[in-house]
Design an enzyme around this catalytic site. Structure first.
Site, mmCIF file in Angstrom:
data_model
loop_
_atom_site.group_PDB
_atom_site.id
_atom_site.type_symbol
_atom_site.label_atom_id
_atom_site.label_comp_id
_atom_site.label_asym_id
_atom_site.label_seq_id
_atom_site.Cartn_x
_atom_site.Cartn_y
_atom_site.Cartn_z
ATOM 1 N N LYS A 191 -1.004 137.895 51.418
ATOM 2 C CA LYS A 191 -0.553 139.183 51.966
ATOM 3 C C LYS A 191 -1.726 139.854 52.687
ATOM 4 O O LYS A 191 -2.863 139.797 52.202
ATOM 5 C CB LYS A 191 -0.040 140.057 50.817
ATOM 6 N N SER B 48 7.328 145.315 49.572
ATOM 7 C CA SER B 48 6.499 145.277 50.758
ATOM 8 C C SER B 48 5.938 143.891 51.058
ATOM 9 O O SER B 48 5.537 143.633 52.177
ATOM 10 C CB SER B 48 5.346 146.265 50.596
ATOM 11 N N SER C 231 7.468 145.220 44.712
ATOM 12 C CA SER C 231 7.130 144.650 46.018
ATOM 13 C C SER C 231 6.999 143.136 46.064
ATOM 14 O O SER C 231 6.938 142.553 47.136
ATOM 15 C CB SER C 231 5.834 145.268 46.547
#
Lengths: 472, 470
Positions: free
Chosen positions: B64, B139, B163
């Site tokens: 990420k 996310s 997330s």
């Protein structure tokens, strides 16, 4: 008549090896932005690593100032935006400061006074910023340096009390090895809170805060100026406004920075990245054990030993000097006499040559034996002064000097009596005159005897024996 | 050759193939996928590999874009960091590098991890691999998509509310966040520090365990990390479902219609687990507490996020806007750098932390969080784990993603209960449980703090039951 009501906030940088929340070096350097890591710059994703030594030192100072200490380590975030604050918040202590409700005793002109310590907390310093004409420069070496803030109660009323409080506080900070506490290096910064009130008033007046004062001298100037400024406002029927001011050193006056100092909301909250760690009683006890005997206690001891207040004050100012003096006393010399040698001779020499006590070649044992030789009459006080100078210049012990120079005073009565007799024999004319009533000539024989002994004979004994022999 | 393969399968391929060739294939897939689904902010040019004897040596993965990578662009999917190249490695990246894993790319997230749709990254929206018109959730949108697309066998995300676990549910992969403190957060851009976890996506529970083994452990750079435990998760996954006591929360299941196919699927799983010897009980939980999970989460996360992101001023790193004074530089940088939704959170966060609001908003939210955690801890004394549907529906259409009635009970409870895992720092894992209208759905298992191995063991069994394993 108005009197001033003064409280101080004193910031001092700790002398830890590394910074408060990173492993960067905590040391002064001229090379800008060299003592930095990603943590000091608050690069995204970095986390604080509290410095245990910083925690210990802050607790230690809290104990030295008789504060209540908490049972947990906790840091809060003080949120505000400023270019010198990398994280956009400062890690400090709001919820559980390391010290609360302490005090510091001072004495001014022989009058004792207890100054309350409202709070003591540990926090991190910001970067240093230099403003140029069209740009500003930032040096992050100072960012993250551990800083202690000591907030007093508004318990002081005069400049003398303030300076005495500051001097005492600085001594304690140095005694406890918390900081070098050098105002020149910015290691001691003072904010003054001052208001004026009538002796008969029951409520405090409106205060002004004068921030970031770097020297004790300026503190004096600031307070003197503010007392005058505020009193003039009040006597002319005006109102002092609550505001933050700064000292303009060229104009020698305080200047308003901003009004209503309490209006800023720093949105404090407990930092979530530093787990709350409990402080055990053992941990506190370990710290307490490292606290040396503090200046106030030493001062009181010296006074009971007969040292003058002035001498005692100047001896306790530096721990090393006081330690040296204690060591001198441990050899069993008279405290009053030793203190005279300390303050007039030794400290005078140190000041003249800009030396500290550790750089002096005369050991405490040496000074003790010198004081003894003089007080026991082995050498005269004039000889003592000479020996002292030679010891310091040549690094010898007083015994060595006395021996080398053949200064040892003759106190053996029989030996001296022989010399006296010889002096009388050699000066029969004067002897006759003495016998004829010219008694003032006794001094002449004393002089002769001393001369013949090459100054080694103990003058008091010579004096006594000359009288005895002349009046036989 | 490596598409849709697990870690073990790729390790087999690596016995006869070069690490570089495996990387090249992943890179080509990543580039092709980026045109259609946009999972990557950065795709690595070169294969960077350190030899290791670990179980992920040579295995490609995605990270990420809120994990600091030295020398590699790390944007947090925000314009305020669009050109930021860090000078230090996050602990997660460092450990993966040293274990021989090969980084294929940095993945898109909702801006600064603040969002749950995958639509707010500064490089554009991430689309669901099963249906391009649907969201992946966020996310950690790009990481979920990269695994779901079969480009990499595992990917790293971060999980503050759900997330990792929500996008895993919408994209049909396994998503796990271990106990708070099990994996170091050092170098992970903070959103809300007390809720932030590192999370992992993979194709199966075993791969999740393998990667967790690499990442877990005490890190002196993150004070909240737990002491090392000398247990290897991936080698200790085998266990029996007999005597395993699970529970689900009645009020969560009842917050939607009985005919909801997600609930039908969930109830079938419960029966299957019972038939394998597990006990699954229905437990009642204060409905009001469940309904306030979302506002509680929102209040705490906005407050912490506001201060966590106060370092983004343009002075030291990232793009810097012009301005006549330092204050102006800062104001312009932040005004231009953050999207409106981020600014909204900061304004709310500041408001919450204001002196006169702290007691009523921030401290009360913390109290509610605490009440929920105490209640959960009590339940975990009696039960091994909490089993619930990970979401009440399949992934919404992109245009519908902002439409749910955020004050309705169904949304508040069914779509937000995963935050319980963050409130208590519990190990929590999402496991694909089937399909509805050809879109994946999933269940979530949450266990007591530090019971990471137990979580993975039960999850491994659930995976077998779902997979029809006999």
């Amino acid at each position: 008549m108005y009197k001033a009501v003064i409280g101080l906030e004193v910031h001092t940088e700790l002398n830890t090896k590394s910074k408060m929340f990173s492993q960067s070096k905590n040391e002064y350097t001229k090379e800008v932005n060299s003592n930095i890591t990603e943590i000091d710059l608050a690069l995204p994703g970095t986390l604080p690593l509290p410095n245990k030594e910083g925690v210990r030192k802050a607790l230690k100072l809290a104990m030295c100032l008789n504060c209540e200490t908490p049972s947990e380590v906790m840091f809060d975030r003080k949120n505000y935006y400023y270019a010198d604050l990398p994280k956009g918040y400062q890690l400090t202590q709001m919820t559980k400061p390391f010290g609360k409700r302490g005090y510091l005793d001072i004495s001014v002109n022989g009058v004792e006074k207890r100054i309350g310590i409202h709070q003591l907390h540990l926090e991190e310093d910001s970067a240093s910023m230099t403003h140029m004409s069209t740009y500003s420069l930032l040096d992050y070496n100072r960012a993250g340096v551990p800083l202690i803030e000591i907030v007093s109660e508004p318990d002081m009323n005069t400049i003398d009390e303030v300076i005495e409080y500051l001097e005492n506080l600085r001594s304690i900070i140095k005694y406890a090895d918390i900081s070098e506490a050098s105002a020149e290096k910015g290691q001691l910064r003072v904010d003054v809170n001052i208001s004026m009130m009538k002796e008969t008033d029951t409520v405090l007046g409106t205060r002004a805060e004068i921030k970031n004062i770097n020297s004790f001298n300026t503190v004096k100037e600031v307070i003197a100026y503010e007392m005058k400024r505020q009193e003039e406002i009040l006597t002319s029927g005006g109102k002092v406004i609550q505001e933050t001011r700064r000292w303009d050193d060229t104009k020698k006056e305080t200047v308003s920075m901003r009004e209503k100092v309490d209006a800023i909301d720093y949105r404090y909250y407990v930092d979530p990245n530093i787990p709350v760690v409990s402080i055990s009683d053992d941990f506190k006890e370990d710290i307490r054990k490292t606290i040396p005997v503090l200046p106030r206690e030493r001062f009181n001891k010296y006074i009971t030993l007969g040292v003058s207040e002035k001498d005692a004050k100047s001896i306790v100012r530096e721990k090393e000097v006081s330690d040296y003096f204690d060591s001198v006393l441990s050899f069993g010399v008279d405290a009053k006499e030793a203190s005279n040698w300390m303050t007039t001779r030794l400290m005078g020499y140190m000041n003249q040559n800009n030396l500290n006590i550790c750089e002096i070649s005369l050991t405490s044992e040496g000074l003790a034996s010198l004081v003894k030789m003089v007080s026991e009459g082995k050498i005269s006080s004039q000889q003592g002064k000479d020996v002292f100078a030679i010891c310091l210049d040549e690094g010898k012990t007083p015994e060595e000097v006395v021996k080398e120079k053949g200064m040892e005073q003759i106190s053996d009565e029989e030996a001296i009596r022989e010399i006296v007799k010889e002096a009388i024999k050699n000066n029969s004319a004067q002897y006759e005159q003495y016998k004829a009533g010219k008694t003032a000539l006794a001094g002449f024989f004393v002089g002769q005897t001393l001369k013949m002994s090459e100054g080694k004979a103990n003058p008091a004994i010579v004096n006594k024996l000359v009288n005895e022999e002349l009046n036989k | 050759m490596i598409k849709d393969k697990s870690i073990d399968e790729i390790r087999d391929i690596l016995k006869t193939n070069k690490v570089e060739d495996v990387f090249e294939e992943a890179k080509v897939m990543a580039k092709e996928a980026n045109d259609e689904y946009n999972p990557f902010v950065t795709i690595m040019d070169k294969c960077e590999h350190i030899n290791s004897i670990s179980k992920i040596d040579g295995v490609p993965y995605a990270l990420k874009d809120n994990f600091s990578t030295k020398g590699i662009l790390t944007t947090g999917s925000s314009n305020i960091l669009k050109d930021y190249v860090p000078c230090f490695d996050s602990t997660v990246y460092k450990k993966l590098k040293e274990a021989g894993a090969v980084l294929v790319g940095k993945t898109v997230l909702d801006e600064l991890a603040m969002g749950g749709t995958g639509l707010t990254g500064h490089t554009g929206i991430v689309r669901n691999p099963y249906d391009k018109s649907r969201i992946t959730a966020g996310s950690s949108a790009g990481s979920a998509a990269a695994v779901a697309l079969g480009i990499v066998p595992f990917a790293i995300g971060s999980d503050t509310g759900d997330s990792v676990r929500k996008p895993a549910a919408y994209t049909g992969v396994v998503g796990f966040k271990p106990t708070y403190g099990r994996i170091s957060r050092y170098g992970m851009f903070p959103f809300a520090s007390s809720l932030d976890h590192v999370g992992i996506f993979a194709r199966n529970v075993k791969d999740i365990a393998t990667v967790t083994d690499v990442l877990k452990g005490r890190d002196d750079k993150d004070m909240v990390t737990l002491p090392d435990e000398n247990i290897n998760y991936s080698e200790n996954l085998d266990s029996s479902l007999k005597d395993v006591k699970l529970f689900y929360i009645k009020e969560v299941i009842e917050s939607t219609s009985k005919d909801n196919e997600v609930i039908v699927n969930f109830k079938k799983l419960v029966e299957d687990l019972r038939s394998k010897g597990a006990s699954v009980s229905e437990v009642s939980f204060d409905k009001t507490l469940l309904e306030v999970i979302y506002p509680t989460y929102f209040i705490i996360s906005c407050a912490e996020a506001t201060s966590n992101n106060s370092n983004l001023t343009g002075f030291i790193f990232g793009p810097r806007s012009e301005g006549a004074t330092p204050d102006e530089v800062m104001i312009n940088t932040r005004s231009e750098g953050f999207a409106e939704m981020i600014k909204r959170r900061f304004v709310i966060g500041s408001y919450i932390l204001e002196k006169e609001n702290q007691e009523k908003l921030f401290l009360n939210a913390k109290r509610i969080r605490n009440m929920i955690v105490i209640k959960m801890n009590q339940l975990f004394k009696e039960y091994d784990g909490l089993l619930l549907p990970a979401s009440g529906s399949i992934a919404p259409k992109i245009e519908d993603s902002s439409k749910p009635d955020r004050l309705g009970s169904e949304y508040l409870i069914l779509e937000n209960h995963l935050a319980i895992g963050n409130f208590g720092g519990y190990p929590s894992i999402t496991i694909p449980s089937g399909f509805v209208n050809n879109m994946p759905i999933a269940v979530n298992l949450t266990c007591a703090q530090k019971e990471d191995l137990k979580t993975l063991q039960i999850a491994n069994n659930i995976e077998k039951v779902i997979g029809g394993d006999k």
